[in-house]
Design a protein around this motif. Structure first.
Motif, short mmCIF file in Angstrom:
data_model
loop_
_atom_site.label_atom_id
_atom_site.label_comp_id
_atom_site.label_asym_id
_atom_site.label_seq_id
_atom_site.Cartn_x
_atom_site.Cartn_y
_atom_site.Cartn_z
N LEU A 183 0.76 -1.84 0.50
CA LEU A 183 -0.46 0.26 0.19
C LEU A 183 1.36 1.54 0.07
CD1 LEU A 183 -2.50 -0.95 2.78
CD2 LEU A 183 -3.07 -1.35 0.66
N GLU A 184 0.33 2.29 0.14
CA GLU A 184 1.25 3.78 -0.17
C GLU A 184 1.37 3.65 1.16
OE1 GLU A 184 -1.16 7.31 -0.96
OE2 GLU A 184 -2.93 6.32 -0.32
N LEU A 185 2.09 4.30 1.46
CA LEU A 185 2.82 5.15 2.94
C LEU A 185 2.50 6.22 3.72
CD1 LEU A 185 4.72 3.98 5.41
CD2 LEU A 185 6.37 5.29 4.12
N LEU A 186 1.96 6.39 4.52
CA LEU A 186 1.59 8.26 5.49
C LEU A 186 2.36 8.42 5.59
CD1 LEU A 186 -2.65 7.07 4.40
CD2 LEU A 186 -0.59 8.15 2.71
N ALA A 187 3.15 9.21 5.80
CA ALA A 187 4.23 9.87 6.89
C ALA A 187 3.57 10.53 8.08
CB ALA A 187 5.28 10.99 5.57
N GLY A 188 2.33 10.63 7.90
CA GLY A 188 1.82 11.82 9.14
C GLY A 188 1.47 10.06 10.18
N GLY A 189 1.21 9.20 9.82
CA GLY A 189 0.70 8.25 10.97
C GLY A 189 -0.43 7.77 11.39
N ASP A 190 -1.47 7.60 12.26
CA ASP A 190 -2.07 7.13 12.15
C ASP A 190 -3.08 8.35 13.37
OD1 ASP A 190 -3.07 6.19 15.94
OD2 ASP A 190 -0.72 5.29 15.61
N LEU A 191 -4.27 8.16 13.23
CA LEU A 191 -4.78 9.73 13.46
C LEU A 191 -4.64 9.53 14.66
CD1 LEU A 191 -6.63 12.37 13.19
CD2 LEU A 191 -8.85 11.16 12.87
N LYS A 192 -5.35 8.47 15.50
CA LYS A 192 -4.67 8.38 16.89
C LYS A 192 -3.91 9.50 17.94
CE LYS A 192 -5.55 5.26 20.98
NZ LYS A 192 -5.65 3.49 20.86
N THR A 193 -2.69 8.69 17.26
CA THR A 193 -1.34 9.17 18.17
C THR A 193 -1.14 11.00 17.32
OG1 THR A 193 -0.69 7.21 17.34
CG2 THR A 193 1.11 8.77 17.95
N HIS A 234 -16.96 -1.07 6.33
CA HIS A 234 -15.81 -0.53 6.94
C HIS A 234 -16.23 -1.60 8.10
CE1 HIS A 234 -11.56 -0.31 8.79
NE2 HIS A 234 -11.42 -0.06 7.58
N ARG A 235 -16.90 -1.84 9.04
CA ARG A 235 -16.83 -2.26 10.62
C ARG A 235 -15.97 -2.21 11.63
NH1 ARG A 235 -18.67 -7.76 10.17
NH2 ARG A 235 -16.37 -8.69 9.52
N ASP A 236 -14.77 -1.31 11.24
CA ASP A 236 -14.42 -0.44 12.22
C ASP A 236 -13.57 0.38 12.00
OD1 ASP A 236 -12.73 -1.62 14.58
OD2 ASP A 236 -10.83 -2.53 13.45
N ILE A 237 -14.15 1.58 11.58
CA ILE A 237 -14.22 2.49 11.26
C ILE A 237 -13.88 3.50 13.15
CG2 ILE A 237 -14.52 5.37 11.33
CD1 ILE A 237 -13.90 4.14 8.55
N ALA A 238 -12.33 3.70 13.20
CA ALA A 238 -11.56 3.81 14.89
C ALA A 238 -10.46 5.12 14.02
CB ALA A 238 -11.11 2.84 15.42
N ALA A 239 -10.12 5.83 15.16
CA ALA A 239 -8.55 6.99 14.87
C ALA A 239 -8.07 5.90 14.58
CB ALA A 239 -8.46 7.48 15.74
N ARG A 240 -7.70 4.98 15.37
CA ARG A 240 -6.04 3.83 14.84
C ARG A 240 -6.01 4.01 13.71
NH1 ARG A 240 -10.14 1.09 17.68
NH2 ARG A 240 -10.77 -0.92 16.43
N ASN A 241 -7.19 3.71 13.06
CA ASN A 241 -7.30 3.25 12.09
C ASN A 241 -7.40 3.88 10.30
OD1 ASN A 241 -7.66 0.44 12.64
ND2 ASN A 241 -9.47 -0.01 12.72
N CYS A 242 -7.02 5.28 10.85
CA CYS A 242 -7.64 6.14 9.81
C CYS A 242 -6.20 7.01 10.04
CB CYS A 242 -8.09 7.41 9.89
SG CYS A 242 -9.44 6.89 10.14
N LEU A 243 -5.29 7.38 8.58
CA LEU A 243 -3.95 7.60 8.71
C LEU A 243 -3.80 8.84 7.89
CD1 LEU A 243 -2.18 4.15 6.88
CD2 LEU A 243 -2.64 5.54 9.59
N LEU A 244 -2.68 9.89 7.91
CA LEU A 244 -2.56 11.41 7.17
C LEU A 244 -1.70 11.21 6.58
CD1 LEU A 244 -2.79 11.29 11.26
CD2 LEU A 244 -3.59 14.22 10.41
N THR A 245 -1.74 11.77 5.54
CA THR A 245 -0.31 12.04 4.16
C THR A 245 0.95 13.06 5.05
OG1 THR A 245 -1.07 14.57 3.64
CG2 THR A 245 -1.97 11.56 2.53
#
Length: 279
Positions: A183-193, A234-245
């Motif tokens: 997959l593409e790499l998103l340098a911003g990490g996950d939204l939760k962190t 999606h069935r598991d929408i959470a901040a940990r499963n969202c990534l930032l560019t």
């Protein structure tokens, strides 16, 4: 024992030292033998357990790609032999193959739903000087039937998504274990962190404004709207499963981790069918 005068006592003779040493040695050997027997029985149990797990793995570590695809199709036959998306029908054969020697793994990023997630680099051709940073999701060799099915399903689902707020799928490496989804790499990490790091502190306020938070929420809702239009949940929408560019200005939030995603119509149909069968 009384002496001849019936007054004084005669102490019994002490056992010889050789006899005492023999008792100690025999006891030690019995304990060591019992411990060795328990160790051998435990190892035998573990070997049988690993062999049982391996027998349940439907795809071996060095299976040719054409046989792998046949096995993958057979595995998914009873659930979903073909997959409908956007009016088209797709199967495992539609996944883009990436040669394993075109990938270079650098470091582990964390634990995913199936196995480790690595940061790596992808070359379109061997010898290319330009490398694309990627994220690689892995499926280990010792995986259950259900994990194998879900991993293949996630790759198939993600390969058909094309939206700026959903992580871009690049390809798969299914020629041998460990299996890879690239997959593409998103340098911003996950939204939760990111949100936790941006909390206000006594020495400084939060760097995020209400507009920043609303923009993150809007990005996620746009991705959810796209999935809903294509009949997916999606069935598991959470901040940990969202990534930032990126963590800085101009950041875009993208939805990731589709291991639990399902076609909403087919999912509800199967659920209702199971309820009917149980009754």
């Amino acid at each position: 024992m009384l002496a001849a005068d019936n007054i004084s006592c005669i102490l019994p003779p002490e056992p010889p030292i050789a006899y005492i040493a023999w008792l100690i040695g025999t006891g030690t050997m019995l304990v060591l033998g019992l411990g060795l027997l328990c160790f051998c029985l435990y190892n035998s149990y573990q070997r049988k357990k690993r062999a049982t797990v391996r027998r349940h793995i439907i795809i071996g570590p060095d299976v040719p790609l054409n046989r792998l695809r046949e096995a993958s199709d057979a595995m998914m036959t009873e659930y979903n032999p073909t997959y409908e998306f956007g009016g088209g029908t797709y199967t495992i054969q539609d996944l883009k193959d990436i040669p394993r020697d075109h990938l270079r793994l650098v470091k582990a990023l964390g634990q995913g739903a199936f196995g480790e997630v690595y940061q790596g680099f992808f070359r379109h051709r061997v010898g290319d000087a330009v490398e694309m940073p990627v994220a690689v999701k892995t499926l280990p060799e010792l995986s259950t039937h259900q994990a194998e099915t879900d991993f293949l399903m996630e790759a198939l689902i993600m390969s058909k998504f094309n939206h700026p707020n959903i992580v871009h799928f690049i390809g798969v490496c299914f020629d041998k274990h460990p299996r890879f989804i690239v997959l593409e790499l998103l340098a911003g990490g996950d939204l939760k962190t990111f949100l936790r790091e941006s909390r206000p502190k006594p020495e400084r306020p939060s760097p995020l404004t209400m507009k920043d938070l609303l923009m993150c929420a809007m990005d996620i809702t746009k991705g959810c709207k796209y999935m809903e239009q294509n009949r997916f949940i999606h069935r598991d929408i959470a901040a940990r499963n969202c990534l930032l560019t990126t963590k800085g200005p101009g950041r875009v939030v993208k939805i990731a981790d589709f291991g639990m995603a399902r076609d909403i119509y087919r999912y509800h149909f199967l659920h209702v069918f199971k309820l009917i069968m149980l009754r």
